[in-house]
Scaffold this active site. Structure first.
Site, PDB file in Angstrom:
ATOM      1  N   SER A   1      -0.152 -13.777   0.160  1.00  0.00           N
ATOM      2  CA  SER A   1       0.582 -12.720   0.861  1.00  0.00           C
ATOM      3  C   SER A   1       1.378 -13.345   2.000  1.00  0.00           C
ATOM      4  O   SER A   1       2.253 -14.175   1.754  1.00  0.00           O
ATOM      5  CB  SER A   1      -0.389 -11.646   1.346  1.00  0.00           C
TER       6      SER A   1
ATOM      7  N   ASP B   1       2.573  -5.910  -8.739  1.00  0.00           N
ATOM      8  CA  ASP B   1       2.410  -5.915  -7.286  1.00  0.00           C
ATOM      9  C   ASP B   1       3.334  -4.886  -6.625  1.00  0.00           C
ATOM     10  O   ASP B   1       4.558  -5.028  -6.682  1.00  0.00           O
ATOM     11  CB  ASP B   1       2.725  -7.317  -6.751  1.00  0.00           C
TER      12      ASP B   1
ATOM     13  N   HIS C   1      -1.436  -6.603  -5.956  1.00  0.00           N
ATOM     14  CA  HIS C   1      -1.200  -7.647  -4.959  1.00  0.00           C
ATOM     15  C   HIS C   1      -2.302  -8.699  -4.927  1.00  0.00           C
ATOM     16  O   HIS C   1      -2.045  -9.866  -4.634  1.00  0.00           O
ATOM     17  CB  HIS C   1      -1.035  -7.023  -3.576  1.00  0.00           C
TER      18      HIS C   1
END
Length: 722
Positions: free
Chosen positions: A591, A666, A698
């Site tokens: 991320s 995602d 994600h």
């Protein structure tokens, strides 16, 4: 982004016989969990602690009255029998005793359960073994909000229903799915938003968000599991583009009348901190402008929706980030607690409902992380806050009248603690780098343990040879700020040898990877890699959590720049160690950490030889408005910052081996980021490895996570270790 960090569970450190398997990087946390109490809490109005049995089948108690001996209060069978007796028309099949209970009185608690036909919120008496009160609603309902007078508001898709006295009414009936009512998924759950409906104290009026995202473009997310792939459009407002419009509506149950609060223009603003005044006459809303640098905390008339007054304002040259609704002082509807980091650290302030600041309840540089509640006299507030440069969490108590603060727990570590109803004892659970888990009853006056309920042994003893871990302090790139770091040494460490390095990085706001807990916040995969012969290093750079606003402000309009500078100070520290092979340093992150990994690989190509970037932000113009514009402003206002932090034109600098991993579905960091980076790498003539998890969003979860860790470990072994 704070909600989507690739999380790792904690492990301990000692030296024994075996190594973790790749499967245990995911499945090990349960297998090697330190001994604990499940769902422990004070029983209301008593000197007793309740918790669940290790098989989750019974509600147990330890009571000071009998010398803290363990007794059974209720069993799953008794609770299930009470449900079947009360709701004979439904069917129940409970796997465990309810894990989330709230004590209402000494003998009754409330909890939520699901039957085959309905959902229920019930009150159970542990002495009579009966359900004494219940509210039910349709099994298809979500995000239920309950009242004391047996009303429940719930969502069916994008509309609100209220069930009262076995009758259900439609509050909204919008057919367009882009009109969303009552959902907590407003402003993408930034600004502390955790719900979309609020009952007044009397349970007669419901305030709710109405989100209009018809003006936001559809964004495709492909489901590959169907015979023919299916597109599932989501609304994803990107930085600098058109955002959703949100209003707050109040619905009166008796009359069916709706009033829209007059929050004014422009429509592209953020509504948060929604709080009813206890009398129900007024409602308070924080109005944050789209630039996120000016907050107005406003008071409105609940009956007309009219603006009454602005109680206070906050302005900043960087950003203002409200995170907490008001907490009213019990039995005093004219006073409330407001939390803000405006003065440097997230702390509490006592206001009256006219907007007058009555007292600053903050203490030193302590960041309030969790407001535990008021004492029995409602004159003191208990809360968990930081200590030890953000490494520790301690229990504090502040006197509302005097503002004097006491630290109730003292052992250095990460505490999760609460105070008994009579205010005499603390139920304290903590761990630190040498203590797996300890649960004790403390005397609030002496701060000493009266009795120890749990003192866990090292769960790896005789089973797993855990590498040595050390917490370290490194000075930031500006030479002013101490940063917290963690180094895990390779198995069978020999200081005369040289070892490759894996830097595990996140680096973004609202995340802290290095803590004084069991063991230092490190994850099973971190320790697995150390067992495979790597030095594993992590640094919480400026911009990360628990150190105050100024610590984070440095990244404004230039995400990644100062964060990378601090990470390079960590690399400098590593290179100063004789056992580090400076030619074999790799980096892994997810991320924001994926953004950092890719940034480091392209900005420091002579330092990092291998990188694995999971779900990486590649260009902030592709990220959503609420998070992205807080830190970067809009691409129109900050073109230089967006250009400087974009990685699309930096891939030409790449020298090492880079693996990008992305979830094909995602909805957080959309796949467009990595796809465009791959396209740029092709044009630049650079080889980049790419791997998709087709059925994941994600984060990669479940058993597929084992596959992911195996892939990452193999990538480091092939391209860095050998």
């Amino acid at each position: 982004m704070k909600k989507y960090i690739l999380s790792f569970l904690l492990v301990g450190s000692m030296s024994f016989a075996q190594k973790l398997t790749i499967e245990e990087t995911v499945l090990g946390p349960r297998k090697y969990a330190p001994t604990s109490l499940v769902a422990q809490q004070w029983r209301k109005d008593s000197k007793a602690v309740t918790y669940l049995s290790t098989d989750f089948a019974n509600l147990l108690e330890k009571n000071a009255a009998n010398g803290w001996k363990e007794t059974t209060l209720a069993t799953k069978a008794e609770f299930e029998s009470a449900l079947k007796s009360k709701f004979s028309e439904d069917e129940f099949s409970l796997r465990t005793f309810p894990t989330a209970i709230t004590w209402l009185t000494k003998n009754t608690f409330e909890t939520e359960v699901a039957g085959k036909k309905n959902n229920y919120k019930v009150v159970f008496d542990v002495t009579t073994k009966q359900i004494t009160n219940a509210i039910s609603y349709s099994i298809e309902g979500t995000q239920a909000r309950f009242t004391k007078n047996n009303n429940v508001a719930w969502l069916k898709d994008n509309n609100i229903r209220i069930t009262s006295n076995n009758k259900t009414i439609e509050v909204t009936n919008d057919e367009n799915p882009a009109i969303v009512n009552g959902s907590d998924y407003v402003h993408r759950q930034e600004f502390g938003i955790d719900r979309g409906m609020w009952w007044n104290e009397a349970g007669t009026q419901l305030a709710y968000y109405r989100k209009d995202e018809t003006m936001v473009g559809n964004y495709p997310i492909i489901n590959w599991n169907e015979r023919e792939a299916v597109n599932k459009d989501i609304k994803y407002p990107m930085a600098g583009m058109t955002s959703e419009n949100v209003t707050l509506v109040i619905f009166d149950v008796a009359s069916g009348k709706k009033v829209t609060i007059q929050t004014g223009e422009p429509k592209e603003q953020y509504l948060t901190m929604v709080s009813w005044e206890p009398t129900g006459k007024y409602i308070f809303i924080g109005i944050l402008n789209r630039d996120q640098n000016h907050l107005k905390f406003n008071k409105y008339d609940a009956s007309t929706g009219a603006f009454v007054k602005t109680l206070f304002e906050e302005k900043a040259t960087t950003w203002v980030e409200p995170q907490h609704a008001l907490t009213f002082v019990p039995n005093n509807p004219s006073q409330f607690i407001y939390q803000t980091d405006f003065n440097g650290f997230n702390q509490m302030y006592l206001y009256n409902t006219d907007g007058k600041l009555l007292k600053n309840l903050g203490f030193k540089d302590v960041v309030v992380t969790n407001l535990v509640g008021f004492d029995a006299t409602n004159s003191k507030i208990n809360y968990i806050g930081t200590a030890n440069n953000g490494l520790d969490r301690q229990l504090y108590q502040v006197d509302i009248k005097s503002g004097k603060t006491l630290q109730l727990t003292t052992v250095s570590g990460t505490h999760n603690a609460s105070v008994s109803s009579d205010g005499m004892m603390v139920l304290d659970q903590y761990s630190n780098t040498t203590t797996p888990n300890e649960i004790s009853i403390l005397n609030i006056k002496t701060k000493m343990a009266n009795t120890t309920l749990v003192k866990a042994e090292n769960p790896f003893t005789g089973k797993i040879d855990m590498p040595k871990m050390e917490l370290v302090t490194i000075t930031s790139a500006d030479g002013k700020t101490p940063l917290n770091g963690r180094i895990i040494y390779p198995a069978n460490f020999d200081a005369t040898k040289k070892y490759p390095v894996m830097v595990y990085v996140y680096g973004g706001s609202h995340a802290q990877l290095v803590t004084n807990r069991w063991l230092g916040g490190g994850g099973y995969f971190d320790y697995y890699m150390a067992q495979q012969g790597y030095v594993v290093f992590t640094l919480d750079n400026r911009g990360s959590d628990a150190r105050g606003k100024k610590f984070c402000d440095v990244n404004h309009r230039n995400l990644g720049v100062n964060e990378m500078a601090d990470q390079m100070e960590g690399v400098k520290y590593l290179k100063s160690k004789s056992f580090v092979d400076a030619d074999k340093i790799g980096v892994f992150g997810w991320s924001f950490g994926g953004f950092m990994t890719t940034s480091l690989m392209t900005s420091q190509p002579d330092t990092f030889k291998v990188g694995v970037a999971g779900g990486p932000v590649i260009d902030w113009k592709y990220y959503e408005i609420m998070y992205g514009e807080r830190y970067m402003d809009t691409p129109q206002d900050n073109p230089e910052g967006y250009a400087k932090t974009s990685l699309l034109d930096k891939v030409k600098n790449l020298k090492g081996r880079l693996l990008i991993i992305h979830g094909a579905q995602d909805p957080v960091v959309v796949q467009q980021h990595s796809m465009n980076f791959i396209e740029s790498s092709i044009k630049a003539g650079k080889q980049v490895d790419y791997f998709l998890y087709p059925n994941h969003e994600h984060n990669v979860g479940g058993r597929d996570r084992i596959h992911m860790y195996a892939k990452i470990a193999d990538y480091f072994d092939v391209h860095l270790k050998k």
